[in-house]
Every structure is written in C-alpha cells, then in structure tokens.
Design a protein around this motif. Structure first.
Motif, PDB file in Angstrom:
ATOM      1  N   LEU A 184      36.829  38.022  33.254  1.00  0.00           N
ATOM      2  CA  LEU A 184      38.110  38.717  33.129  1.00  0.00           C
ATOM      3  C   LEU A 184      39.172  37.801  32.531  1.00  0.00           C
ATOM      4  O   LEU A 184      39.949  38.211  31.650  1.00  0.00           O
ATOM      5  CB  LEU A 184      38.556  39.226  34.495  1.00  0.00           C
ATOM      6  CG  LEU A 184      39.913  39.942  34.556  1.00  0.00           C
ATOM      7  CD1 LEU A 184      39.916  41.169  33.640  1.00  0.00           C
ATOM      8  CD2 LEU A 184      40.230  40.348  35.991  1.00  0.00           C
ATOM      9  N   ASN A 185      39.207  36.563  32.983  1.00  0.00           N
ATOM     10  CA  ASN A 185      40.182  35.612  32.436  1.00  0.00           C
ATOM     11  C   ASN A 185      39.931  35.363  30.946  1.00  0.00           C
ATOM     12  O   ASN A 185      40.877  35.266  30.142  1.00  0.00           O
ATOM     13  CB  ASN A 185      40.117  34.288  33.203  1.00  0.00           C
ATOM     14  CG  ASN A 185      40.639  34.424  34.626  1.00  0.00           C
ATOM     15  OD1 ASN A 185      41.432  35.338  34.915  1.00  0.00           O
ATOM     16  ND2 ASN A 185      40.215  33.528  35.508  1.00  0.00           N
TER      17      ASN A 185
ATOM     18  N   GLN B  93      30.542  36.359  46.727  1.00  0.00           N
ATOM     19  CA  GLN B  93      31.568  35.410  46.322  1.00  0.00           C
ATOM     20  C   GLN B  93      31.247  34.819  44.946  1.00  0.00           C
ATOM     21  O   GLN B  93      32.139  34.652  44.098  1.00  0.00           O
ATOM     22  CB  GLN B  93      31.690  34.289  47.361  1.00  0.00           C
ATOM     23  CG  GLN B  93      32.799  33.292  47.081  1.00  0.00           C
ATOM     24  CD  GLN B  93      34.179  33.925  47.177  1.00  0.00           C
ATOM     25  OE1 GLN B  93      34.564  34.442  48.222  1.00  0.00           O
ATOM     26  NE2 GLN B  93      34.931  33.886  46.072  1.00  0.00           N
TER      27      GLN B  93
ATOM     28  N   ILE C  46      35.355  42.596  44.761  1.00  0.00           N
ATOM     29  CA  ILE C  46      36.281  42.088  45.781  1.00  0.00           C
ATOM     30  C   ILE C  46      36.257  42.967  47.026  1.00  0.00           C
ATOM     31  O   ILE C  46      36.293  42.494  48.167  1.00  0.00           O
ATOM     32  CB  ILE C  46      37.711  41.987  45.207  1.00  0.00           C
ATOM     33  CG1 ILE C  46      37.796  40.833  44.200  1.00  0.00           C
ATOM     34  CG2 ILE C  46      38.733  41.793  46.313  1.00  0.00           C
ATOM     35  CD1 ILE C  46      37.537  39.471  44.807  1.00  0.00           C
TER      36      ILE C  46
ATOM     37  N   SER D 199      36.112  44.618  33.035  1.00  0.00           N
ATOM     38  CA  SER D 199      36.029  43.481  33.968  1.00  0.00           C
ATOM     39  C   SER D 199      36.933  43.698  35.177  1.00  0.00           C
ATOM     40  O   SER D 199      36.581  43.346  36.310  1.00  0.00           O
ATOM     41  CB  SER D 199      36.403  42.180  33.255  1.00  0.00           C
ATOM     42  OG  SER D 199      35.509  41.910  32.192  1.00  0.00           O
ATOM     43  N   SER D 200      38.088  44.293  34.942  1.00  0.00           N
ATOM     44  CA  SER D 200      39.011  44.562  36.059  1.00  0.00           C
ATOM     45  C   SER D 200      38.401  45.548  37.046  1.00  0.00           C
ATOM     46  O   SER D 200      38.524  45.383  38.269  1.00  0.00           O
ATOM     47  CB  SER D 200      40.334  45.110  35.521  1.00  0.00           C
ATOM     48  OG  SER D 200      40.971  44.174  34.682  1.00  0.00           O
TER      49      SER D 200
ATOM     50  N   ARG E 253      35.489  37.105  37.673  1.00  0.00           N
ATOM     51  CA  ARG E 253      36.851  36.603  37.485  1.00  0.00           C
ATOM     52  C   ARG E 253      36.931  35.736  36.233  1.00  0.00           C
ATOM     53  O   ARG E 253      37.901  35.818  35.459  1.00  0.00           O
ATOM     54  CB  ARG E 253      37.285  35.801  38.713  1.00  0.00           C
ATOM     55  CG  ARG E 253      38.688  35.219  38.612  1.00  0.00           C
ATOM     56  CD  ARG E 253      39.730  36.289  38.647  1.00  0.00           C
ATOM     57  NE  ARG E 253      41.077  35.727  38.522  1.00  0.00           N
ATOM     58  CZ  ARG E 253      42.174  36.445  38.561  1.00  0.00           C
ATOM     59  NH1 ARG E 253      42.119  37.758  38.732  1.00  0.00           N
ATOM     60  NH2 ARG E 253      43.353  35.869  38.437  1.00  0.00           N
ATOM     61  N   SER E 254      35.899  34.909  36.000  1.00  0.00           N
ATOM     62  CA  SER E 254      35.875  34.064  34.801  1.00  0.00           C
ATOM     63  C   SER E 254      35.805  34.915  33.532  1.00  0.00           C
ATOM     64  O   SER E 254      36.501  34.642  32.544  1.00  0.00           O
ATOM     65  CB  SER E 254      34.682  33.109  34.862  1.00  0.00           C
ATOM     66  OG  SER E 254      34.769  32.251  35.973  1.00  0.00           O
TER      67      SER E 254
ATOM     68  N   ALA F 183      31.962  37.468  42.404  1.00  0.00           N
ATOM     69  CA  ALA F 183      33.410  37.613  42.207  1.00  0.00           C
ATOM     70  C   ALA F 183      33.946  36.492  41.322  1.00  0.00           C
ATOM     71  O   ALA F 183      34.786  36.734  40.431  1.00  0.00           O
ATOM     72  CB  ALA F 183      34.119  37.620  43.557  1.00  0.00           C
ATOM     73  N   ASP F 184      33.466  35.281  41.550  1.00  0.00           N
ATOM     74  CA  ASP F 184      33.919  34.151  40.726  1.00  0.00           C
ATOM     75  C   ASP F 184      33.482  34.327  39.270  1.00  0.00           C
ATOM     76  O   ASP F 184      34.246  34.027  38.337  1.00  0.00           O
ATOM     77  CB  ASP F 184      33.364  32.840  41.284  1.00  0.00           C
ATOM     78  CG  ASP F 184      33.931  32.514  42.664  1.00  0.00           C
ATOM     79  OD1 ASP F 184      35.006  33.055  43.005  1.00  0.00           O
ATOM     80  OD2 ASP F 184      33.295  31.729  43.397  1.00  0.00           O
TER      81      ASP F 184
ATOM     82  N   TYR G  36      35.586  43.754  38.856  1.00  0.00           N
ATOM     83  CA  TYR G  36      36.141  42.743  39.761  1.00  0.00           C
ATOM     84  C   TYR G  36      36.725  43.387  41.019  1.00  0.00           C
ATOM     85  O   TYR G  36      36.555  42.897  42.130  1.00  0.00           O
ATOM     86  CB  TYR G  36      37.213  41.944  39.027  1.00  0.00           C
ATOM     87  CG  TYR G  36      37.798  40.819  39.853  1.00  0.00           C
ATOM     88  CD1 TYR G  36      37.048  39.695  40.164  1.00  0.00           C
ATOM     89  CD2 TYR G  36      39.106  40.899  40.329  1.00  0.00           C
ATOM     90  CE1 TYR G  36      37.582  38.670  40.919  1.00  0.00           C
ATOM     91  CE2 TYR G  36      39.655  39.876  41.094  1.00  0.00           C
ATOM     92  CZ  TYR G  36      38.883  38.768  41.380  1.00  0.00           C
ATOM     93  OH  TYR G  36      39.412  37.750  42.141  1.00  0.00           O
TER      94      TYR G  36
END
Length: 360
Positions: free
Chosen positions: A242-243, A232, A288, A280-281, A239-240, A235-236, A284
């Motif tokens: 990727l954003n 988790q 996930i 990153s995608s 995700r950061s 993943a966070d 990610y």
C-alpha cells in the motif's frame, strides 16, 4: 430348663467377673515386665528422633480455563434434550491430564536442569541432589563412573546421562513428588515435593510449577498465537504494498506536472497506481480486522493460573522432638504390653470361665 439355664449363665458371669479381678492381680504381678517394656519403648522413641528429617514444600494454585462455546451456549439446553452435549470440551489438558503433565519425564528433567542459588553459590538442581546424597561416590564404586556433567544441551546427552535422569524421574514420581486436586469439583491443584534437603525441596517445587504452568499456557495458546503471527506478517506485507502504491501515485503525478488534458495516455500510469492503492487499502482493512479478532481470540485462550500458596522457609517436616519421642514411645509400649498381658490371661484356654465344666 430355663431356670437351670439362667443359673448357668449367672454362674458364668460371676466367674468371668472374678476372672477380671484375677487378671488385674496378674497384671500387677507383671508390673516389672511391663515397666521394662515401657522403658525399651521410651528408648526406641528417643532413637527414632535421630532419623533424617523429611521436608515438604507445598504449592497450590487455581486453574481456570475460558469456555469456547460462544454463541453455541444458548443452544446447549436444547441440544441436551437430543442427547448432544455442547458443553463438553476435549483436549490435552482437560480433566486430570494436567496432573500427569507434572509427572512427565520432560517436565521433571527441565526442572532438574535449571540453575538456582544455594548458600550464595549457583548450582544445577540435579547437581545439588547428587551432591547431597553422595551419588557420585556410589556410582564410582559400583558403576566406575568417575565424572558426570549435566551442563549443556539435553538433546546431546549420552546414554549414561539419560539413564541417570530417567532413574531420578522414576524415584521422584515414586517418593518425592505428589500432585493432586483438593477436590474433583474444584480447580485447585496442590504440588508437594518431599525430600531430606529443605532448600532443594523448595527450589525444585518452584521450578517445576513454573515450568509446567508456562508450558501449559504456551501449548493452550499455540494455535492462536501462530494464527496471529501469520496475520501480522500479512498485514505488514500489505502495508508495504500500500505504501509503495501511494508512492507510485505521487511519482506518476510528479512525472507529468503539466500534462495536456487531451493526452489521456499520460493519465494511465497514475490511474493504475490509484487502483492499486484502492485494492491494497481494501485488503489491508480486512487483514487488520482479522488480526484484531485473532488478538482477541489469543487473549481468550490464555488460561487463568493464580498461585495461592508458595513454599516458604521453614518448610513443614516430620521431625519429632526428643521429649515427645520418649513420652510417646513409653506410653505406646506401656499400652501394648499391658493389653497383651491382659488379653493373654483372659483368653487362656485353661482358665476360661466354664472350661472346667466342659471337660467334666
């Protein structure tokens, strides 16, 4: 010779039958002694009813664990032919080890140090037990312990506090606590707490069962839970990133809104950010997927603990009513005294059948 032997045997049987009649007459002569003993037995039975009543709080639950064999189960039959047992699982809580967990000092200590409400007043279970048996008075007269408190962090208890808890744990395992399986083939576990204090027996039983079952579940799922937490967190983090990469692509596009198509260097920054987004995608998506698998594994690791019975008031007890105690004491003493007098008279060496002939 055979006729003589038969005659002797017949005489012996007649003598023995006569002896039974004499014994009955002897017992009737001793009726006063038997009656006195029976009355004494009735008094003893009546006195026995005044003893302290012991109450037993009983909990029972079903424990079912999920097998982790998965795809290997289809090969278990073939492996058994080669002497390999794929169905066996080893672990801290397999077999009867769960029963010993209930008797551990740690679990009993945690249950004793929990707080419950007694007659509208909140109190630690250990303080309730100490007050009920007036242990502080005994400690003060014997060990000069005036004040003792069990509130606070157990890790910071002094030697005296630890010693008292250890003594209580030993006593509970010897006389108070009983944990067993109804049948070795079944997964039903029964926990019994027996004490003179009815409220304490019920509360301690409930607290101990909750403590052990929660500890059991947490320990069984600890590895899976830690793995899920790590995934988790990953993943966070991804995700950061990727954003941020998506934001970088937008910023690069905004920096050169009307870029000259012939100036390829103006596209480098945006293309780099786009590569970061794609990488990153991909990462990610993989994280996930692993995270969801970890959640499924965690749910599979959670054992099923279903409570069947919980202790409810009034608890079962060993109290005997006064009339029942008198009647049981009377007839028990009557039976024992009558049997003793009868056997004593029948087996008396001087009066046994054939005894006179042997002396002659």
């Amino acid at each position: 010779m055979n006729k003589a032997s038969n005659n002797d045997e017949a005489i012996t049987l007649r003598e023995f039958a006569g002896r039974l009649g004499d014994t009955w007459k002897y017992v009737k002569k001793k009726w006063s002694v038997i009656l006195i003993i029976a009355i004494i037995g009735a008094i003893a039975g009546f006195a026995y009813t005044f003893k302290k009543t012991y109450y037993t709080a009983t909990s029972s639950f079903v424990l079912e664990e999920n097998s982790k064999m998965g795809a290997l189960s289809q090969y278990s039959g073939l492996a058994s032919l080669a002497g390999i047992n794929l169905n066996s699982e080893s672990g801290l809580f397999q077999g009867d080890n769960i029963l010993e967990l209930y008797k551990s000092r740690t679990m009993i200590e945690k249950a004793l140090l929990t707080e419950s409400e007694f007659n509208g007043k909140k109190q630690l279970l250990i303080d309730r037990y100490i007050d009920f048996y007036e242990l502080r008075h005994k400690w003060k007269s014997k060990d000069q312990i005036d004040q003792i408190d069990f509130k606070g962090d157990p890790a910071k208890f002094n030697r005296t506090q630890d010693s008292i808890i250890t003594d209580l744990c030993d006593k509970f395992n010897a006389k108070v606590l009983n944990v067993k399986k109804l049948d070795k083939k079944l997964s039903i576990i029964v926990v019994q707490v027996t004490d003179k204090d009815e409220l304490f027996a019920r509360e301690f039983n409930n607290r101990l069962v909750d403590m052990v079952n929660n500890f059991y579940v947490q320990t069984k799922t600890k590895k899976s839970y830690q793995n899920m937490v790590v995934l988790q967190h990953q993943a966070d983090s991804v995700r950061s990133v990727l954003n941020a990469s998506i934001g970088g692509v937008a910023s690069a596009a905004d920096a050169t809104p009307n870029a000259n198509p012939q100036m390829l260097t103006l596209k480098v920054t945006g293309q780099r950010k786009q590569v970061d987004v794609q990488a990153s995608s991909a990462v990610y998506g993989e994280v996930i997927k692993n995270l969801e698998l970890a959640k499924i594994a965690l749910r599979q690791d959670v054992p099923l603990i279903q409570i069947i019975d919980k202790p409810v008031l009034p608890l079962s007890n060993d109290h005997i009513k006064k009339i029942k105690g008198v009647v049981l004491g009377f007839f028990l003493a009557l039976f024992i005294s009558t049997s003793f007098i009868t056997l004593k008279n029948l087996l008396s060496p001087a009066k046994l059948p054939g005894q006179t002939k042997r002396h002659e």
